[in-house]
Design a protein around this motif. Structure first.
Motif, PDB file in Angstrom:
ATOM      1  N   HIS A 142       0.865  -1.187   0.000  1.00 43.23           N
ATOM      2  CA  HIS A 142       0.000   0.000   0.000  1.00 43.23           C
ATOM      3  C   HIS A 142       0.898   1.232   0.000  1.00 43.23           C
ATOM      4  CE1 HIS A 142      -3.862   2.051   0.650  1.00 43.23           C
ATOM      5  NE2 HIS A 142      -3.144   2.914   1.346  1.00 43.23           N
ATOM      6  N   TYR A 143       0.474   2.268  -0.733  1.00 45.26           N
ATOM      7  CA  TYR A 143       1.330   3.433  -0.934  1.00 45.26           C
ATOM      8  C   TYR A 143       0.671   4.715  -0.451  1.00 45.26           C
ATOM      9  CZ  TYR A 143       3.869   0.172  -3.871  1.00 45.26           C
ATOM     10  OH  TYR A 143       4.573  -0.917  -4.317  1.00 45.26           O
ATOM     11  N   ASN A 144       1.497   5.617   0.068  1.00 45.33           N
ATOM     12  CA  ASN A 144       1.045   6.946   0.457  1.00 45.33           C
ATOM     13  C   ASN A 144       1.060   7.827  -0.785  1.00 45.33           C
ATOM     14  OD1 ASN A 144       1.711   9.870   1.229  1.00 45.33           O
ATOM     15  ND2 ASN A 144       1.095   9.018   3.199  1.00 45.33           N
ATOM     16  N   ILE A 145      -0.103   8.330  -1.179  1.00 47.78           N
ATOM     17  CA  ILE A 145      -0.196   9.026  -2.453  1.00 47.78           C
ATOM     18  C   ILE A 145       0.659  10.297  -2.474  1.00 47.78           C
ATOM     19  CG2 ILE A 145      -2.428   8.047  -3.084  1.00 47.78           C
ATOM     20  CD1 ILE A 145      -3.759  10.636  -2.216  1.00 47.78           C
ATOM     21  N   MET A 146       0.747  11.001  -1.354  1.00 45.04           N
ATOM     22  CA  MET A 146       1.532  12.235  -1.324  1.00 45.04           C
ATOM     23  C   MET A 146       3.024  11.954  -1.464  1.00 45.04           C
ATOM     24  SD  MET A 146      -0.459  14.549   1.519  1.00 45.04           S
ATOM     25  CE  MET A 146      -2.146  15.083   1.246  1.00 45.04           C
ATOM     26  N   SER A 147       3.512  10.953  -0.764  1.00 43.34           N
ATOM     27  CA  SER A 147       4.939  10.610  -0.854  1.00 43.34           C
ATOM     28  C   SER A 147       5.300  10.121  -2.242  1.00 43.34           C
ATOM     29  CB  SER A 147       5.287   9.535   0.177  1.00 43.34           C
ATOM     30  OG  SER A 147       5.048   9.997   1.489  1.00 43.34           O
ATOM     31  N   GLU A 148       4.393   9.331  -2.834  1.00 42.69           N
ATOM     32  CA  GLU A 148       4.685   8.776  -4.158  1.00 42.69           C
ATOM     33  C   GLU A 148       4.683   9.859  -5.234  1.00 42.69           C
ATOM     34  OE1 GLU A 148       5.862   5.760  -4.555  1.00 42.69           O
ATOM     35  OE2 GLU A 148       5.602   5.514  -2.393  1.00 42.69           O
ATOM     36  N   LEU A 149       3.853  10.870  -5.084  1.00 44.85           N
ATOM     37  CA  LEU A 149       3.863  11.957  -6.059  1.00 44.85           C
ATOM     38  C   LEU A 149       5.190  12.714  -5.991  1.00 44.85           C
ATOM     39  CD1 LEU A 149       2.675  13.677  -8.237  1.00 44.85           C
ATOM     40  CD2 LEU A 149       1.342  14.921  -6.502  1.00 44.85           C
ATOM     41  N   GLU A 150       5.693  12.949  -4.797  1.00 44.14           N
ATOM     42  CA  GLU A 150       6.990  13.625  -4.668  1.00 44.14           C
ATOM     43  C   GLU A 150       8.103  12.796  -5.302  1.00 44.14           C
ATOM     44  OE1 GLU A 150       7.572  14.459  -0.559  1.00 44.14           O
ATOM     45  OE2 GLU A 150       5.948  15.930  -0.453  1.00 44.14           O
ATOM     46  N   LEU A 151       8.041  11.489  -5.101  1.00 43.58           N
ATOM     47  CA  LEU A 151       9.048  10.618  -5.700  1.00 43.58           C
ATOM     48  C   LEU A 151       8.961  10.658  -7.219  1.00 43.58           C
ATOM     49  CD1 LEU A 151      11.278   8.518  -5.469  1.00 43.58           C
ATOM     50  CD2 LEU A 151       9.513   6.762  -5.175  1.00 43.58           C
ATOM     51  N   PHE A 152       7.736  10.587  -7.750  1.00 40.97           N
ATOM     52  CA  PHE A 152       7.590  10.659  -9.203  1.00 40.97           C
ATOM     53  C   PHE A 152       8.126  11.971  -9.746  1.00 40.97           C
ATOM     54  CE2 PHE A 152       5.293  12.464 -12.775  1.00 40.97           C
ATOM     55  CZ  PHE A 152       5.661  11.568 -13.771  1.00 40.97           C
ATOM     56  N   MET A 153       7.851  13.070  -9.056  1.00 42.38           N
ATOM     57  CA  MET A 153       8.291  14.369  -9.551  1.00 42.38           C
ATOM     58  C   MET A 153       9.816  14.466  -9.618  1.00 42.38           C
ATOM     59  SD  MET A 153       5.874  16.155 -10.718  1.00 42.38           S
ATOM     60  CE  MET A 153       6.906  17.618 -10.978  1.00 42.38           C
ATOM     61  N   ASP A 154      10.507  13.785  -8.733  1.00 43.66           N
ATOM     62  CA  ASP A 154      11.967  13.748  -8.833  1.00 43.66           C
ATOM     63  C   ASP A 154      12.393  13.111 -10.156  1.00 43.66           C
ATOM     64  OD1 ASP A 154      12.229  14.952  -6.351  1.00 43.66           O
ATOM     65  OD2 ASP A 154      12.466  13.055  -5.276  1.00 43.66           O
ATOM     66  N   TYR A 155      11.717  12.025 -10.536  1.00 44.60           N
ATOM     67  CA  TYR A 155      12.018  11.378 -11.813  1.00 44.60           C
ATOM     68  C   TYR A 155      11.610  12.275 -12.975  1.00 44.60           C
ATOM     69  CZ  TYR A 155      13.199   6.929  -9.620  1.00 44.60           C
ATOM     70  OH  TYR A 155      13.806   5.945  -8.881  1.00 44.60           O
ATOM     71  N   PHE A 156      10.512  13.000 -12.824  1.00 44.97           N
ATOM     72  CA  PHE A 156      10.057  13.875 -13.901  1.00 44.97           C
ATOM     73  C   PHE A 156      11.055  15.008 -14.147  1.00 44.97           C
ATOM     74  CE2 PHE A 156       7.864  17.545 -15.621  1.00 44.97           C
ATOM     75  CZ  PHE A 156       7.189  16.988 -16.703  1.00 44.97           C
ATOM     76  N   ILE A 157      11.506  15.646 -13.091  1.00 44.17           N
ATOM     77  CA  ILE A 157      12.472  16.741 -13.244  1.00 44.17           C
ATOM     78  C   ILE A 157      13.767  16.223 -13.873  1.00 44.17           C
ATOM     79  CG2 ILE A 157      13.891  18.420 -12.017  1.00 44.17           C
ATOM     80  CD1 ILE A 157      10.937  19.189 -12.199  1.00 44.17           C
ATOM     81  N   SER A 158      14.189  15.045 -13.452  1.00 54.18           N
ATOM     82  CA  SER A 158      15.396  14.452 -14.025  1.00 54.18           C
ATOM     83  C   SER A 158      15.233  14.216 -15.522  1.00 54.18           C
ATOM     84  CB  SER A 158      15.719  13.134 -13.312  1.00 54.18           C
ATOM     85  OG  SER A 158      16.840  12.503 -13.898  1.00 54.18           O
ATOM     86  N   ALA A 159      14.076  13.683 -15.935  1.00 54.84           N
ATOM     87  CA  ALA A 159      13.836  13.442 -17.359  1.00 54.84           C
ATOM     88  C   ALA A 159      13.718  14.753 -18.121  1.00 54.84           C
ATOM     89  CB  ALA A 159      12.564  12.606 -17.541  1.00 54.84           C
ATOM     90  N   TYR A 160      13.052  15.727 -17.528  1.00 55.21           N
ATOM     91  CA  TYR A 160      12.908  17.037 -18.180  1.00 55.21           C
ATOM     92  C   TYR A 160      14.266  17.672 -18.458  1.00 55.21           C
ATOM     93  CZ  TYR A 160      11.641  21.890 -19.033  1.00 55.21           C
ATOM     94  OH  TYR A 160      11.521  23.134 -19.596  1.00 55.21           O
ATOM     95  N   ASN A 161      15.191  17.498 -17.542  1.00 57.25           N
ATOM     96  CA  ASN A 161      16.511  18.107 -17.696  1.00 57.25           C
ATOM     97  C   ASN A 161      17.322  17.499 -18.839  1.00 57.25           C
ATOM     98  OD1 ASN A 161      16.119  19.950 -15.627  1.00 57.25           O
ATOM     99  ND2 ASN A 161      17.003  18.628 -14.061  1.00 57.25           N
ATOM    100  N   THR A 162      16.860  16.379 -19.394  1.00 59.05           N
ATOM    101  CA  THR A 162      17.549  15.766 -20.532  1.00 59.05           C
ATOM    102  C   THR A 162      16.824  16.063 -21.852  1.00 59.05           C
ATOM    103  OG1 THR A 162      16.322  13.658 -20.402  1.00 59.05           O
ATOM    104  CG2 THR A 162      18.312  13.874 -19.046  1.00 59.05           C
ATOM    105  N   MET A 163      15.764  16.863 -21.822  1.00 56.25           N
ATOM    106  CA  MET A 163      14.904  17.015 -22.996  1.00 56.25           C
ATOM    107  C   MET A 163      15.623  17.658 -24.174  1.00 56.25           C
ATOM    108  SD  MET A 163      10.972  18.361 -23.211  1.00 56.25           S
ATOM    109  CE  MET A 163      11.324  20.086 -22.900  1.00 56.25           C
ATOM    110  N   THR A 164      16.600  18.490 -23.919  1.00 57.30           N
ATOM    111  CA  THR A 164      17.306  19.139 -25.035  1.00 57.30           C
ATOM    112  C   THR A 164      18.163  18.147 -25.817  1.00 57.30           C
ATOM    113  OG1 THR A 164      19.074  19.788 -23.514  1.00 57.30           O
ATOM    114  CG2 THR A 164      17.338  21.411 -23.947  1.00 57.30           C
TER     115      THR A 164
END
Length: 242
Positions: free
Chosen positions: A156-178
């Motif tokens: 079972h997952y805490n939705i707030m904690s998991e969103l923060e974790l996902f956003m770390d991956y999102f920012i990392s992927a965004y930084n490679t977009m160029t």
């Protein structure tokens, strides 16, 4: 770098961002525990149990020449890469079902609705709406092939904690977009059914055909090998038979 705003309920997190657009900074995230009118691709509804899943939208605002309209599929690429990497951190080998659904084997765990605003040949902003099946185990019969992270891991997952974790991956992927060659390489590595001979539907005449997905072209259209001939499909041109 990002700011998450949690709501108990909204009609649609994408719509909520549009209403607050002038007051939100880039990388603002609006997440709702319940969406009454969640939207998916092709005009479909996103059906999600209240408080059990992640339903949220990310706003990206661009400077005048940050991203050309012809390259807007790059937003789908980095968003789906972020989600597959997030799921990999949970031990789940997910794939990207073109253009931006996330599948585990033949079941859908995540959908995205990406809405881009253009001015002349450049993007002004993108709103990336994401619905991730996190803790839900009982699904509406309207959904043909859903699965959730809880079903797959029995955790079972805490939705707030998991969103923060996902956003770390999102920012990392965004930084490679160029680095467009790099993100396309990664997208192809995660692409669902790539290299496999499967059945599809040509939406123009509803006919079935066998094809092998080879990848995407430079603007994000799907390349399919049909009887040793390469055909290019836009978003509304082809459907999967699963």
């Amino acid at each position: 770098m990002y700011n998450i705003i949690w709501l108990e309920q909204t009609d649609s997190s994408n719509s909520e961002i549009l209403r607050q657009l002038d007051n939100l900074n880039s990388f603002s995230v609006i997440a709702a525990k319940e969406q009454s009118k969640g939207r998916g691709q092709r005009g479909n509804k996103w059906l999600s149990a209240s408080g059990e899943n992640l339903t949220f939208s990310i706003l990206i605002k661009f400077d005048k020449t940050d991203l050309k309209a012809e390259n807007q599929f790059d937003i789908s690429i980095i968003s789906t890469i972020a989600m597959t990497r997030y799921l990999a951190s949970k031990g789940i080998a997910a794939k990207i079902k073109w253009p931006n659904d996330i599948y585990v084997e033949d079941k859908k765990i995540c959908g995205m609705l990406i809405e881009n605003s253009l001015k002349q040949e450049y993007l002004v902003h993108s709103i990336i709406g994401i619905g991730l099946n996190l803790n839900q185990t009982d699904f509406n019969k309207e959904l043909p092939n859903p699965c959730s992270l809880k079903q797959l891991t029995h955790n079972h997952y805490n939705i707030m904690s998991e969103l923060e974790l996902f956003m770390d991956y999102f920012i990392s992927a965004y930084n490679t977009m160029t680095n467009r060659d790099y993100i396309r390489k990664i997208y192809h590595e995660y692409l669902y059914r790539k290299g496999e001979k499967k059945t599809y539907i040509r939406n123009s005449d509803k006919s079935n055909f066998y094809g092998i997905i080879e990848g995407i072209d430079d603007i994000g259209r799907l390349i399919v090998n049909i009887n040793n001939n390469r055909e290019i499909f836009g978003f509304k041109d082809i459907s999967y038979v699963i």
